[in-house]
Design a protein around this motif. Structure first.
Motif, PDB file in Angstrom:
ATOM      1  N   ARG A  55       0.848  -1.193   0.000  1.00  8.04           N
ATOM      2  CA  ARG A  55       0.000   0.000   0.000  1.00  8.04           C
ATOM      3  C   ARG A  55       0.886   1.248   0.000  1.00  8.04           C
ATOM      4  NH1 ARG A  55      -2.229  -0.276   4.785  1.00  8.04           N
ATOM      5  NH2 ARG A  55      -1.205   1.545   5.621  1.00  8.04           N
ATOM      6  N   GLY A  56       0.627   2.126  -0.920  1.00  4.86           N
ATOM      7  CA  GLY A  56       1.402   3.355  -1.004  1.00  4.86           C
ATOM      8  C   GLY A  56       2.534   3.304  -2.017  1.00  4.86           C
ATOM      9  N   LEU A  57       2.756   2.137  -2.636  1.00  4.41           N
ATOM     10  CA  LEU A  57       3.790   2.094  -3.674  1.00  4.41           C
ATOM     11  C   LEU A  57       3.376   3.003  -4.828  1.00  4.41           C
ATOM     12  CD1 LEU A  57       4.708  -1.707  -3.820  1.00  4.41           C
ATOM     13  CD2 LEU A  57       6.282   0.185  -3.336  1.00  4.41           C
ATOM     14  N   PRO A  58       4.307   3.750  -5.375  1.00  2.54           N
ATOM     15  CA  PRO A  58       3.973   4.680  -6.455  1.00  2.54           C
ATOM     16  C   PRO A  58       3.862   3.975  -7.803  1.00  2.54           C
ATOM     17  CG  PRO A  58       6.302   4.790  -5.980  1.00  2.54           C
ATOM     18  CD  PRO A  58       5.707   3.854  -4.967  1.00  2.54           C
ATOM     19  N   ASN A 164       6.844  -3.689 -10.090  1.00  3.05           N
ATOM     20  CA  ASN A 164       5.950  -2.534 -10.034  1.00  3.05           C
ATOM     21  C   ASN A 164       5.099  -2.664  -8.775  1.00  3.05           C
ATOM     22  OD1 ASN A 164       3.734  -4.283 -10.657  1.00  3.05           O
ATOM     23  ND2 ASN A 164       4.236  -4.091 -12.831  1.00  3.05           N
ATOM     24  N   ALA A 165       4.120  -1.788  -8.622  1.00  2.00           N
ATOM     25  CA  ALA A 165       3.298  -1.777  -7.398  1.00  2.00           C
ATOM     26  C   ALA A 165       2.493  -3.060  -7.221  1.00  2.00           C
ATOM     27  CB  ALA A 165       2.366  -0.562  -7.404  1.00  2.00           C
ATOM     28  N   GLU A 166       2.200  -3.769  -8.304  1.00  2.00           N
ATOM     29  CA  GLU A 166       1.455  -5.022  -8.200  1.00  2.00           C
ATOM     30  C   GLU A 166       2.372  -6.216  -7.956  1.00  2.00           C
ATOM     31  OE1 GLU A 166       0.803  -2.874 -11.030  1.00  2.00           O
ATOM     32  OE2 GLU A 166      -0.658  -1.922  -9.712  1.00  2.00           O
ATOM     33  N   SER A 167       3.494  -6.278  -8.643  1.00  2.00           N
ATOM     34  CA  SER A 167       4.362  -7.466  -8.560  1.00  2.00           C
ATOM     35  C   SER A 167       5.273  -7.461  -7.336  1.00  2.00           C
ATOM     36  CB  SER A 167       5.200  -7.605  -9.833  1.00  2.00           C
ATOM     37  OG  SER A 167       6.040  -6.470 -10.010  1.00  2.00           O
ATOM     38  N   LEU A 168       5.741  -6.306  -6.924  1.00  2.00           N
ATOM     39  CA  LEU A 168       6.709  -6.241  -5.819  1.00  2.00           C
ATOM     40  C   LEU A 168       6.192  -6.847  -4.510  1.00  2.00           C
ATOM     41  CD1 LEU A 168       9.621  -5.290  -5.245  1.00  2.00           C
ATOM     42  CD2 LEU A 168       8.625  -3.163  -4.416  1.00  2.00           C
ATOM     43  N   PRO A 169       4.953  -6.542  -4.077  1.00  2.00           N
ATOM     44  CA  PRO A 169       4.474  -7.142  -2.825  1.00  2.00           C
ATOM     45  C   PRO A 169       4.336  -8.669  -2.887  1.00  2.00           C
ATOM     46  CG  PRO A 169       3.109  -5.265  -3.427  1.00  2.00           C
ATOM     47  CD  PRO A 169       4.010  -5.548  -4.594  1.00  2.00           C
TER      48      PRO A 169
END
Length: 191
Positions: A55-58, A164-169
């Motif tokens: 949450r909060g990743l750009p 990216n914001a979807e893959s990193l977590p």
């Protein structure tokens, strides 16, 4: 009766002295001292860490190939050509990869690969604190790219994976299960 009088006088003095402090404490920050402005959410955003959920990743993205270039330009001087770190105190940065399975030994090697439980923590740290000489100067795309490079070199992700914001977590770090979750309810707000 006279023995209680000094006590009551002291209590009254403390209560009266606290009244102006309480009034000041309820004033807006910019009115208390006559200067400053309230912090805006975008100003405060850079001071909060990215939780494991991401949450909060750009917006943005990066690959290991792109990250190799960012690393060569911004990181190699401190962390070495092969992410091996520069072991001289005060002159270099930590080793970034290797060390799996060493944390329970007499000579633990704390690296991104062996210690860090979440890839989002790596993004957050690089974004706020790196490069050491100009922290926070990398673009979001550069941060995603250099994180992809480090994770790829550590054999945690494939070299072709896009971060990216979807893959990193969703990246599963090798030592994720080496930590005990914090059960305090207020901490769960940040996950």
């Amino acid at each position: 009766m006279s023995t209680h009088k000094p006590f009551i006088t002291a209590v009254c003095a403390v209560v009266m002295a606290a009244c102006p402090i309480a009034a000041i404490a309820q004033m807006p920050n910019d009115a208390r001292f006559g200067f400053g402005t309230p912090a805006k959410p975008e100003d405060m955003a850079r001071y909060f860490s990215i939780p494991p959920s991401g949450r909060g990743l750009p917006p943005g993205n990066g690959t290991a190939e792109q990250g190799a270039k960012v690393y060569a330009e911004n990181c190699v001087a401190c962390h070495g050509e092969r992410l091996e770190g520069i072991p001289q105190p005060g002159l270099g940065g930590d080793k970034l990869i290797g060390g799996r399975g060493t944390l329970a030994t007499q000579t633990p090697v704390k690296t991104v690969e062996s210690y860090w439980p979440y890839a989002t923590t790596l993004f957050d740290y690089v974004k706020r604190a790196m490069p050491f000489s100009v922290p926070g100067s990398l673009s979001d795309n550069d941060v995603y790219a250099v994180v992809a490079y480090v994770l790829s070199e550590a054999k945690i992700i494939q070299p072709t994976d896009v971060m990216n914001a979807e893959s990193l977590p969703n990246v599963r770090m090798p030592n994720r299960d080496g930590f005990v979750p914090d059960a305090r309810p207020e901490v769960q707000l940040y996950h």
